[in-house]
Design an enzyme around this catalytic site. Structure first.
Site, PDB file in Angstrom:
ATOM      1  N   HIS A  59       6.669   0.374  74.252  1.00  0.00           N
ATOM      2  CA  HIS A  59       7.083   1.669  73.296  1.00  0.00           C
ATOM      3  C   HIS A  59       7.644   1.321  71.976  1.00  0.00           C
ATOM      4  CE1 HIS A  59       6.629   4.558  76.764  1.00  0.00           C
ATOM      5  NE2 HIS A  59       7.036   3.508  77.458  1.00  0.00           N
ATOM      6  N   GLU A 213       6.413   6.997  88.203  1.00  0.00           N
ATOM      7  CA  GLU A 213       7.682   6.370  87.925  1.00  0.00           C
ATOM      8  C   GLU A 213       8.932   7.201  88.576  1.00  0.00           C
ATOM      9  OE1 GLU A 213       8.321   5.505  83.663  1.00  0.00           O
ATOM     10  OE2 GLU A 213      10.146   4.025  84.228  1.00  0.00           O
ATOM     11  N   ASP A 309       8.428  -2.799  78.076  1.00  0.00           N
ATOM     12  CA  ASP A 309       8.643  -1.429  78.216  1.00  0.00           C
ATOM     13  C   ASP A 309       9.748  -1.020  77.057  1.00  0.00           C
ATOM     14  OD1 ASP A 309       8.152   0.878  78.913  1.00  0.00           O
ATOM     15  OD2 ASP A 309       9.209   0.855  80.970  1.00  0.00           O
ATOM     16  N   TRP A 315      16.399   4.135  76.851  1.00  0.00           N
ATOM     17  CA  TRP A 315      16.107   3.818  78.310  1.00  0.00           C
ATOM     18  C   TRP A 315      16.674   2.445  78.645  1.00  0.00           C
ATOM     19  CZ3 TRP A 315      12.258   5.938  75.286  1.00  0.00           C
ATOM     20  CH2 TRP A 315      11.972   7.395  75.590  1.00  0.00           C
TER      21      TRP A 315
HETATM   22 FE   FE2 Z   1       6.698   3.216  79.595  1.00  0.00          FE
END
Ligand code: FE2
Length: 425
Positions: A59, A213, A309, A315
């Site tokens: 991302h 997820e 990721d 996150w």
């Molecule tokens: Fe992702």
């Protein structure tokens, strides 16, 4: 006259003392004792030379925003999504580009020359789409960036997603994303998969969905993703990212599911660093690991690649975009410690990722693009174990990043010579 000649390399498949000759951006020979002049020669004796690392799930729009506007204290996926929503109104095109560019510099220095990045289309301004399309162009000589139109707040759940996704694809985003487990109901999740796969089929695009997820063993959207992939003739062109609910599923159900994924040639991307931290947060003890069933999928001939990721975002607070770190985590979490298994893990950050992204001319064969990494390590297992320097990163036959070897010295007796540590057996 070659442009570049790499001498005495160890190759990922354990061939040793091979030379690699490069001319006009391509690998033109891979053999022992290649004779000929070259503009530049690299001595790779005892060093692994591999094709560039591939990050098949990232991302770029959210990266390097850590702490803005606050930290994710619960460490959950859902607080991360909420935090990202709080940050979105404050994003600017220049800030997104600046951070993503910096991340690309980190990736390149660590030997990664291809990134598939999801870009959030739930912001009606589509600022991140604009920013990353510009960056994709700006960086094309150094790194391949492939963009996925990602409806972070749901394709059917967020009111403008249908329109925004269409706008993003018209601007040039080349992969259709989705997030079925975040839709309001299981039914809407399935419906979103059907609609998004139909869009991809109509436009001739690839699909990559954040799928299941979740720690909920009943989150079974991946079967619909595989079904739609087959129904629409998209086999090999559809990726299920994360698939963490598979960790918690009933084993009997998984014994039916995996062959369905294989028949649909579904591509799988696991994100070990992120899912070992995000999943299992509602568990007391024992705590589930939450990574999808990498070993079992690979053993059933399903292509599994690894993604980074996140790096320093809502996150995940850590990371420096090193795919070897991803590989190490994936190896440990998946308990893939057999010799062959450790080689498979290296493939998850190289050849398997190239297959997910459908990169043309990837590899170290005659005719492949000369996108290579010279590691300070003898073989793929040592590369993962040591996470040492990437001595040379080569893009289209040119060295675009280099590093000095990592070296530690013991100095027990300052009157005598120091002793350089040898980290191998
Ligand atoms: Fe992702």
């Amino acid at each position: 006259m070659f442009d570049l000649l790499i001498k005495n390399a160890n190759l990922p498949d354990d061939r040793k003392k091979f030379d690699i000759a490069i001319q006009n951006k391509k690998v033109v020979a891979v053999d022992r004792n290649i004779v000929g002049d070259a503009s530049q020669t690299i001595d790779a004796t005892d060093q692994l030379v591999s094709p560039s690392h591939v990050d098949s799930h990232f991302h770029l729009d959210a990266t390097l925003t850590l702490g803005q506007p606050r930290f994710n204290e619960s460490g959950t996926l859902l607080e991360g999504i909420q935090l990202w929503d709080e940050l979105k109104p404050h994003l600017t095109l220049e800030l997104i580009k600046k951070r993503a560019r910096k991340l690309c510099h980190w990736a390149i220095a660590n030997g990664c020359l291809a990134i598939r990045s999801h870009v959030d289309i739930s912001d009606d301004r589509l600022l991140a789409v604009e920013a990353l399309l510009e960056l994709q162009k700006e960086m094309q000589n150094w790194i391949d960036i492939q963009l996925v139109a990602f409806p972070q707040n749901g394709y059917l759940r967020y009111k403008n997603s249908i329109q925004n996704l269409d706008r993003a694809l018209k601007k040039g985003v080349e992969v259709v994303g989705g997030i079925p487990h975040f839709e309001r109901t299981m039914n809407e999740g399935s419906q979103s998969i059907k609609l998004l796969c139909e869009i991809a089929e109509k436009r001739g695009l690839l699909v990559d969905m954040h799928c299941d997820e979740s720690d909920d063993p009943m989150s079974r959207h991946v079967e619909t993703l595989a079904f739609e992939s087959q129904r629409l003739g998209l086999m090999g062109r559809v990726t299920g990212s994360h698939l963490t609910s598979m960790h918690s599923m009933d084993n009997y159900y998984v014994s039916k599911l995996i062959p369905l994924l294989r028949d649909a040639d579904l591509q799988v991307v696991a994100n070990p660093l992120i899912n070992i931290t995000l999943q299992g947060r509602h568990d007391q003890y024992p705590k589930r690991r939450g990574m999808t069933r990498v070993k079992e999928l690979l053993n059933s001939n399903v292509n599994v690649a690894f993604g980074h990721d996140c790096v320093m975002d809502p996150w995940y607070s850590l990371g420096k975009h090193d795919m070897l770190e991803v590989a190490s985590m994936g190896l440990h979490v998946g308990q893939m410690t057999g010799i062959q298994e450790m080689h498979q893990i290296f493939q998850a950050i190289t050849t398997n990722g190239a297959k997910v992204m459908q990169l043309d001319n990837y590899g170290i064969e005659v005719g492949c693009d000369a996108n290579l990494v010279v590691h300070q390590a003898k073989n793929p297992i040592d590369a993962i174990r040591l996470c040492n320097a990437r001595l040379f990163v080569i893009r289209n036959g040119e060295v675009i990043a280099k590093a000095s070897p990592n070296q530690s010295e013991l100095m027990f007796d300052t009157k005598k010579e120091s002793k350089v540590i040898d980290w191998t057996l």
